[in-house]
Enzyme design. Structure first.
Site, short mmCIF file in Angstrom:
data_model
loop_
_atom_site.label_atom_id
_atom_site.label_comp_id
_atom_site.label_asym_id
_atom_site.label_seq_id
_atom_site.Cartn_x
_atom_site.Cartn_y
_atom_site.Cartn_z
N SER A 154 -11.36 -0.46 2.98
CA SER A 154 -10.54 -0.85 4.14
C SER A 154 -9.98 0.41 4.80
CB SER A 154 -9.40 -1.76 3.69
OG SER A 154 -9.90 -2.95 3.13
N GLU A 160 -5.31 3.35 6.46
CA GLU A 160 -5.04 3.34 5.02
C GLU A 160 -5.69 4.56 4.36
OE1 GLU A 160 -6.15 0.26 1.42
OE2 GLU A 160 -5.54 -0.58 3.34
N ARG A 176 0.84 -1.21 0.00
CA ARG A 176 0.00 0.00 0.00
C ARG A 176 0.87 1.25 0.00
NH1 ARG A 176 -2.03 -3.73 -1.08
NH2 ARG A 176 -3.88 -4.77 -0.29
#
EC number: 1.3.1.98
Length: 347
Positions: A233, A328, A163
Site C-alpha cells: 500500500s 505510507e 500506521r
C-alpha cells in the site's frame, strides 16, 4: 557480519529499483550493531536500518550506512490464557504468521502476507482486516543507539496509532528494534467484520479459514514483489472530518469509508480508482490495475518515475475530493528521510 562498500540496494528493497548506498552491513546480532556504531569510520554517516525493505523508496543514492536486520529466532511460552511469543526482529513476518496458524495459535491470521520483518511491524503498527499489531503486542525490545544499551518497552510506551508509533516521532532514529513480544489468546475470537472475511460461513470460521482467505485475497489483488516490484500500500487511508464526509457522500453515495477517531477513514484505493487512475503509467511505474493503492515497477522504472506517478495520483485525488493523500511508503534521499511534498517543493 558482512560489510560492503558502494553496494547495490536493488535486492534489499521490494521496489527493486537500481540504487546504491555508500556502505551496507548485514547484521545477525546486537553486538554487530554496537560494533558498527562504535566504528569511527561510520560514526558521522547517516544510518538506515532495513528489514525486508518492503516500505521504502530510495529516491537517490544513500550517502551513508544501510544496516540490514537479520537477527533470527523465536520462542513460545504460555500461560493458562495466552501463548507468549518472543520474536527476533529479523524474522520474516509472513512466515511468522503462517507458522503461528500452523501451530494452532490464532489471533494473528488477519495479518497474513504483510511483507516485512518482525522488527519493522511495531514501527509502522502494521494492520489489515480489522487487526493491528498493537492488538497483539506486549512489548518491544530495543537497542538505544545513544547509550548502546538494550531495554524493554511496554506496548503502552510504544504509543501505537494508525500506521504510527513513538518510533516515528520521539524515538525516530534513536533506537533499533531487536525483538518483539506477542500475546495470542488461547480463547480465539474471529475478527471477520471486514470485506471478504464476512463471506466465510460462521460454522467454518477458524484461524486457518481466515488465514487462507486473507492470503487468497492478497495474492489475487496484490502483485508479488518477487515478480513485480512494489512496496505494498503506497498511500495511507485518509481520515477526514464527519462534515467533509457528509458533503462528499451526498455526491458520491458509494464512497467506501469507516468510522475512525470522530471522523471517517476513507479507502484510498477507492479514491484513486474513482479518479480513473488504475493502470496509468509514468514510464516504467504503474498504478496497479487490480489494486489502485499499489504503485508498481513494471518495466525497470526509476525512482523519479515512482515519485512523478505518486505526485500525479495525489494531485488527482485532491482535485476531485479535496482529500490530501499521505504516502505510507518511506522516501529516502542522500542523507535520510524525506517526503513527496519536499520533493515537489524543490522541483
Amino acid at each position: 557480519m558482512q560489510i560492503k562498500e558502494h553496494a547495490s540496494l536493488k535486492a534489499f528493497h521490494t521496489f527493486g529499483i537500481e540504487q546504491t548506498c555508500s556502505y551496507l552491513a548485514i547484521v545477525d546480532s546486537i553486538d554487530d550493531v554496537i560494533s558498527l556504531y562504535q566504528n569511527p569510520a561510520f560514526q558521522s554517516l547517516p544510518k538506515l536500518f532495513l528489514g525486508k525493505g518492503s516500505n521504502v523508496l530510495f529516491t537517490e543514492h544513500f550517502d551513508g550506512l544501510v544496516i540490514v536486520n537479520r537477527l533470527l529466532g523465536k520462542s513460545v511460552s504460555e500461560t493458562h490464557e495466552d501463548y507468549l511469543l518472543h520474536v527476533q526482529g529479523g524474522e520474516d513476518w509472513p512466515s511468522l504468521v503462517a507458522w503461528c496458524v500452523a501451530q494452532g495459535m490464532g489471533g494473528i491470521e488477519n495479518l497474513a502476507l504483510i511483507p516485512g520483518c518482525a522488527g519493522s511491524a511495531p514501527i509502522q503498527n502494521i494492520g489489515a482486516y480489522g487487526v493491528e499489531l498493537k492488538d497483539l503486542c506486549s512489548y518491544v525490545d530495543v537497542l538505544d543507539l545513544t547509550t548502546l544499551k538494550t531495554r524493554r518497552m511496554s506496548a503502552e510506551d510504544c504509543e501505537f496509532g494508525y500506521r504510527d508509533s513513538v518510533f516515528k516521532h520521539d524515538l525516530y532514529e534513536k533506537c533499533f528494534v531487536t525483538a518483539i513480544g506477542l500475546k495470542l489468546p488461547k480463547r480465539w475470537t474471529p475478527k471477520n467484520q471486514y470485506g471478504p472475511l464476512q463471506n466465510i460461513p460462521e460454522n467454518e470460521l477458524s484461524p486457518n479459514a481466515i488465514f487462507e482467505r486473507v492470503c487468497q485475497v492478497r495474492m489475487e489483488k496484490l502483485p508479488d514483489p518477487a515478480k513485480v516490484g512494489n512496496a505494498g500500500s503506497f498511500f495511507k487511508n485518509p481520515v477526514i472530518s464527519q462534515d467533509h464526509y457528509d458533503q462528499l457522500v451526498r455526491k458520491h453515495s458509494d464512497m467506501v469509508a469507516y468510522p475512525a477517531n470522530e471522523g471517517m477513514k476513507v479507502a484510498a484505493g477507492w479514491l484513486i480508482d474513482q479518479c480513473g487512475l488504475k493502470g496509468i503509467s509514468v514510464n516504467g511505474a504503474q498504478v496497479n490495475p487490480l489494486q489502485a493503492l499499489v504503485l508498481t515497477n513494471v518495466d525497470n522504472c526509476s525512482a523519479d518515475d515512482v515519485v512523478a506517478l505518486a505526485s500525479l495520483v495525489k494531485r488527482a485525488v485532491w482535485d476531485k475530493y479535496q482529500i490530501e493523500l499521505e504516502h505510507e511508503v518511506r522516501f529516502m534521499n542522500r542523507q535520510g528521510e524525506t517526503n513527496l511534498a519536499k520533493i515537489e517543493a524543490a522541483q
